[in-house]
Scaffold this motif. Sequence first.
Motif, PDB file in Angstrom:
ATOM      1  N   MET A 113      33.409  37.747  42.457  1.00  0.00           N
ATOM      2  CA  MET A 113      34.821  37.450  42.386  1.00  0.00           C
ATOM      3  C   MET A 113      35.010  35.959  42.653  1.00  0.00           C
ATOM      4  O   MET A 113      34.458  35.404  43.573  1.00  0.00           O
ATOM      5  CB  MET A 113      35.559  38.313  43.403  1.00  0.00           C
ATOM      6  CG  MET A 113      36.953  37.876  43.663  1.00  0.00           C
ATOM      7  SD  MET A 113      37.908  38.834  44.861  1.00  0.00           S
ATOM      8  CE  MET A 113      36.941  40.205  45.287  1.00  0.00           C
ATOM      9  N   SER A 114      35.802  35.322  41.829  1.00  0.00           N
ATOM     10  CA  SER A 114      36.063  33.901  41.961  1.00  0.00           C
ATOM     11  C   SER A 114      37.359  33.677  42.725  1.00  0.00           C
ATOM     12  O   SER A 114      38.419  34.131  42.303  1.00  0.00           O
ATOM     13  CB  SER A 114      36.163  33.272  40.569  1.00  0.00           C
ATOM     14  OG  SER A 114      36.744  31.996  40.639  1.00  0.00           O
ATOM     15  N   SER A 115      37.258  32.974  43.854  1.00  0.00           N
ATOM     16  CA  SER A 115      38.480  32.701  44.616  1.00  0.00           C
ATOM     17  C   SER A 115      39.386  31.759  43.833  1.00  0.00           C
ATOM     18  O   SER A 115      40.612  31.848  43.941  1.00  0.00           O
ATOM     19  CB  SER A 115      38.140  32.131  45.983  1.00  0.00           C
ATOM     20  OG  SER A 115      37.474  30.896  45.855  1.00  0.00           O
ATOM     21  N   GLN A 133      41.236  33.901  41.422  1.00  0.00           N
ATOM     22  CA  GLN A 133      42.230  34.675  42.161  1.00  0.00           C
ATOM     23  C   GLN A 133      43.434  33.798  42.537  1.00  0.00           C
ATOM     24  O   GLN A 133      44.576  34.232  42.454  1.00  0.00           O
ATOM     25  CB  GLN A 133      41.594  35.291  43.397  1.00  0.00           C
ATOM     26  CG  GLN A 133      42.403  36.427  43.968  1.00  0.00           C
ATOM     27  CD  GLN A 133      41.599  37.240  44.957  1.00  0.00           C
ATOM     28  OE1 GLN A 133      40.818  36.696  45.725  1.00  0.00           O
ATOM     29  NE2 GLN A 133      41.794  38.529  44.923  1.00  0.00           N
ATOM     30  N   GLU A 146      39.262  40.466  37.130  1.00  0.00           N
ATOM     31  CA  GLU A 146      39.940  40.084  38.373  1.00  0.00           C
ATOM     32  C   GLU A 146      41.413  40.423  38.234  1.00  0.00           C
ATOM     33  O   GLU A 146      41.969  40.315  37.136  1.00  0.00           O
ATOM     34  CB  GLU A 146      39.779  38.583  38.620  1.00  0.00           C
ATOM     35  CG  GLU A 146      40.325  38.096  39.936  1.00  0.00           C
ATOM     36  CD  GLU A 146      39.542  38.612  41.122  1.00  0.00           C
ATOM     37  OE1 GLU A 146      40.114  39.418  41.882  1.00  0.00           O
ATOM     38  OE2 GLU A 146      38.380  38.235  41.281  1.00  0.00           O
ATOM     39  N   SER A 147      42.044  40.830  39.322  1.00  0.00           N
ATOM     40  CA  SER A 147      43.478  41.134  39.243  1.00  0.00           C
ATOM     41  C   SER A 147      44.151  40.995  40.592  1.00  0.00           C
ATOM     42  O   SER A 147      43.504  41.069  41.638  1.00  0.00           O
ATOM     43  CB  SER A 147      43.711  42.550  38.714  1.00  0.00           C
ATOM     44  OG  SER A 147      43.385  43.509  39.687  1.00  0.00           O
TER      45      SER A 147
END
Length: 121
Positions: free
Chosen positions: A1-3, A6, A32-33
């Motif tokens: 997951m990429s901050s 996000q 991502e959501s």
Amino acid sequence: MSSHLQNLLNSFRTLSSVELAAVVAPDGLLIESLAEAEHDVDAICAVASNSLVLAEALGREIAKGEPRQMVLEYGEGIVIIEPMSSDALLLIMTNSRDDLGYLRFLVAKHRVAMLEALSAI
């Protein structure tokens, strides 16, 4: 997951009308959501990717090329689907039709940063 990804999605969710902001693979799988808890994000993303396939078929049939952005207006809100690359699309869902212009502006504003964030994952 990429901050970073996000954070970019959160820039859409700061609008009170935005219920869902997601990045989705062309096959409908969620990348991502950020969404309100009551939504079945996986199901919405799968249907949204199918909608894009239909728009692509229509573009070929009428010789207008690939879709740049789909805006679906409903009585209770809008859905924006924008292909970001061959690997991802952006999906935004709202509960109001009032913020369409601003949302389109935000999509354009964050497009390059979203592509960079996607390439990093």
